[in-house]
Design a protein around this motif. Structure first.
Motif, PDB file in Angstrom:
ATOM      1  N   ALA A 289       0.820  -1.212   0.000  1.00 44.90           N
ATOM      2  CA  ALA A 289       0.000   0.000   0.000  1.00 44.90           C
ATOM      3  C   ALA A 289       0.854   1.263   0.000  1.00 44.90           C
ATOM      4  N   ARG A 290       1.933   1.264   0.781  1.00 42.07           N
ATOM      5  CA  ARG A 290       2.831   2.434   0.790  1.00 42.07           C
ATOM      6  C   ARG A 290       3.407   2.689  -0.596  1.00 42.07           C
ATOM      7  N   GLN A 291       3.874   1.623  -1.254  1.00 44.64           N
ATOM      8  CA  GLN A 291       4.467   1.770  -2.589  1.00 44.64           C
ATOM      9  C   GLN A 291       3.416   2.211  -3.597  1.00 44.64           C
ATOM     10  N   ARG A 292       2.237   1.650  -3.519  1.00 44.29           N
ATOM     11  CA  ARG A 292       1.159   2.024  -4.433  1.00 44.29           C
ATOM     12  C   ARG A 292       0.806   3.505  -4.255  1.00 44.29           C
ATOM     13  N   ARG A 293       0.702   3.933  -2.990  1.00 46.50           N
ATOM     14  CA  ARG A 293       0.384   5.342  -2.713  1.00 46.50           C
ATOM     15  C   ARG A 293       1.496   6.252  -3.219  1.00 46.50           C
ATOM     16  N   ARG A 294       2.730   5.883  -2.938  1.00 46.28           N
ATOM     17  CA  ARG A 294       3.882   6.686  -3.369  1.00 46.28           C
ATOM     18  C   ARG A 294       3.891   6.842  -4.894  1.00 46.28           C
TER      19      ARG A 294
ATOM     20  N   LEU B  75      -4.865   6.669   6.285  1.00 44.18           N
ATOM     21  CA  LEU B  75      -4.784   5.217   6.164  1.00 44.18           C
ATOM     22  C   LEU B  75      -3.824   4.845   5.056  1.00 44.18           C
ATOM     23  N   LEU B  76      -3.382   3.606   5.092  1.00 41.42           N
ATOM     24  CA  LEU B  76      -2.537   3.071   4.026  1.00 41.42           C
ATOM     25  C   LEU B  76      -3.374   2.351   2.988  1.00 41.42           C
ATOM     26  N   GLY B  77      -4.442   1.704   3.435  1.00 41.78           N
ATOM     27  CA  GLY B  77      -5.296   0.974   2.522  1.00 41.78           C
ATOM     28  C   GLY B  77      -6.694   0.835   3.085  1.00 41.78           C
TER      29      GLY B  77
ATOM     30  N   ASN C 121     -13.051  -1.559   5.839  1.00 39.80           N
ATOM     31  CA  ASN C 121     -11.917  -1.841   6.707  1.00 39.80           C
ATOM     32  C   ASN C 121     -10.773  -0.901   6.364  1.00 39.80           C
ATOM     33  N   ARG C 122     -10.053  -0.491   7.385  1.00 34.73           N
ATOM     34  CA  ARG C 122      -8.945   0.454   7.259  1.00 34.73           C
ATOM     35  C   ARG C 122      -7.641  -0.233   7.638  1.00 34.73           C
ATOM     36  N   LEU C 123      -6.624  -0.079   6.802  1.00 34.57           N
ATOM     37  CA  LEU C 123      -5.280  -0.545   7.127  1.00 34.57           C
ATOM     38  C   LEU C 123      -4.464   0.686   7.506  1.00 34.57           C
TER      39      LEU C 123
ATOM     40  N   ASP D 236     -19.023   7.180  19.508  1.00 31.58           N
ATOM     41  CA  ASP D 236     -20.108   7.893  18.828  1.00 31.58           C
ATOM     42  C   ASP D 236     -19.617   8.783  17.701  1.00 31.58           C
ATOM     43  N   ALA D 237     -18.314   8.938  17.575  1.00 27.37           N
ATOM     44  CA  ALA D 237     -17.763   9.788  16.518  1.00 27.37           C
ATOM     45  C   ALA D 237     -17.916   9.098  15.161  1.00 27.37           C
ATOM     46  N   LEU D 238     -18.243   9.884  14.149  1.00 27.25           N
ATOM     47  CA  LEU D 238     -18.281   9.388  12.778  1.00 27.25           C
ATOM     48  C   LEU D 238     -16.851   9.083  12.361  1.00 27.25           C
ATOM     49  N   ARG D 239     -16.595   7.883  11.845  1.00 26.32           N
ATOM     50  CA  ARG D 239     -15.251   7.452  11.455  1.00 26.32           C
ATOM     51  C   ARG D 239     -15.115   7.585   9.937  1.00 26.32           C
ATOM     52  N   VAL D 240     -14.230   8.490   9.509  1.00 22.51           N
ATOM     53  CA  VAL D 240     -14.049   8.767   8.083  1.00 22.51           C
ATOM     54  C   VAL D 240     -12.586   8.538   7.721  1.00 22.51           C
ATOM     55  N   GLY D 241     -12.357   7.732   6.706  1.00 26.88           N
ATOM     56  CA  GLY D 241     -11.002   7.524   6.199  1.00 26.88           C
ATOM     57  C   GLY D 241     -10.759   8.427   5.002  1.00 26.88           C
ATOM     58  N   LEU D 242      -9.579   8.987   4.905  1.00 20.45           N
ATOM     59  CA  LEU D 242      -9.202   9.846   3.779  1.00 20.45           C
ATOM     60  C   LEU D 242      -8.050   9.182   3.057  1.00 20.45           C
ATOM     61  N   ALA D 243      -8.192   8.987   1.739  1.00 21.48           N
ATOM     62  CA  ALA D 243      -7.183   8.238   1.001  1.00 21.48           C
ATOM     63  C   ALA D 243      -7.193   8.631  -0.465  1.00 21.48           C
ATOM     64  N   TRP D 244      -6.104   8.337  -1.133  1.00 23.62           N
ATOM     65  CA  TRP D 244      -6.067   8.416  -2.584  1.00 23.62           C
ATOM     66  C   TRP D 244      -6.756   7.165  -3.119  1.00 23.62           C
ATOM     67  N   SER D 245      -7.406   7.266  -4.253  1.00 24.36           N
ATOM     68  CA  SER D 245      -8.148   6.140  -4.821  1.00 24.36           C
ATOM     69  C   SER D 245      -7.263   4.909  -5.030  1.00 24.36           C
ATOM     70  N   ALA D 246      -6.006   5.102  -5.305  1.00 28.14           N
ATOM     71  CA  ALA D 246      -5.082   3.981  -5.543  1.00 28.14           C
ATOM     72  C   ALA D 246      -4.831   3.153  -4.281  1.00 28.14           C
TER      73      ALA D 246
END
Length: 193
Positions: free
Chosen positions: A17-22, A129-131, A137-139, A155-165
């Motif tokens: 995931a790190r390499q894909r994001r990079r 997140l990484l993936g 599910n969040r990696l 009770d907090a809304l859980r939102v992940g922010l990521a690049w589509s890749a």
């Protein structure tokens, strides 16, 4: 107790995931990168209409830049908080922050606001997140900081922010892993069923 093969799988997935994001971020043209994550998409705006405190993060390296959402959240009347890593054991809290505020160096290359006002309780936690997968599910990086924050603020809304890749076919989930409620990428908003 986690299965060693699951830990190895997560470790391998993190490297992939790190390499894909990079690679993905390196391939973006400058304008596309600069414009990504500057607007709060309407599905998220609707979900946070009654929220007061939104926890963002200051992106490191090639993470999706959550801090770019801060100006629009301010216009929407929201208070923005950033995490402060408290120790190497997975503990962090959240401190109020405005984009003009000075940041102070923290553990693991992080930055946080002046802690003079004390910690706040977020209504929404926007996490790096990484993936991720379609099951929400969040990696993460593997330190458990956001897992513990999600557990402390159920009770907090859980939102992940990521690049589509960063989407993966399957992210292994441990029993303590809480799924995300929503994932934002530069091209999509994915919501839990």
């Amino acid at each position: 107790m986690p299965d060693d093969s699951d830990a190895a799988d997560k470790s391998t997935l993190r490297a992939i995931a790190r390499q894909r994001r990079r690679n993905f971020v390196a391939s973006l043209d400058a304008l596309t990168h600069r414009l990504a994550f500057k607007a709060v998409p309407s599905p998220l705006a609707q979900r946070i209409a009654d929220a007061q405190v939104i926890a963002l993060y200051m992106a490191l390296d090639d993470e999706a830049p959550a801090q770019r959402l801060a100006p629009q959240l301010g216009v929407m009347g929201k208070q923005v908080a950033l995490p402060r890593v408290l120790d190497r054991l997975g503990s962090m809290d959240f401190l109020l922050w405005r984009p003009e505020d000075q940041l102070f160096p923290g553990l693991f290359g992080t930055s946080h606001p002046e802690p003079s006002g004390g910690a706040v309780v977020p209504d929404v936690i926007i996490a790096p997140l990484l993936g991720f997968d379609q099951r929400m599910n969040r990696l993460g990086q593997g330190g458990g900081y956001y897992d513990r924050a999600f557990a402390r603020h159920p009770d907090a809304l859980r939102v992940g922010l990521a690049w589509s890749a960063q989407e993966l076919d399957d992210v292994p989930a441990d029993p303590w892993d809480l799924p995300l409620d929503m994932i934002l990428t530069e091209t999509a908003v994915i919501e839990a069923a």
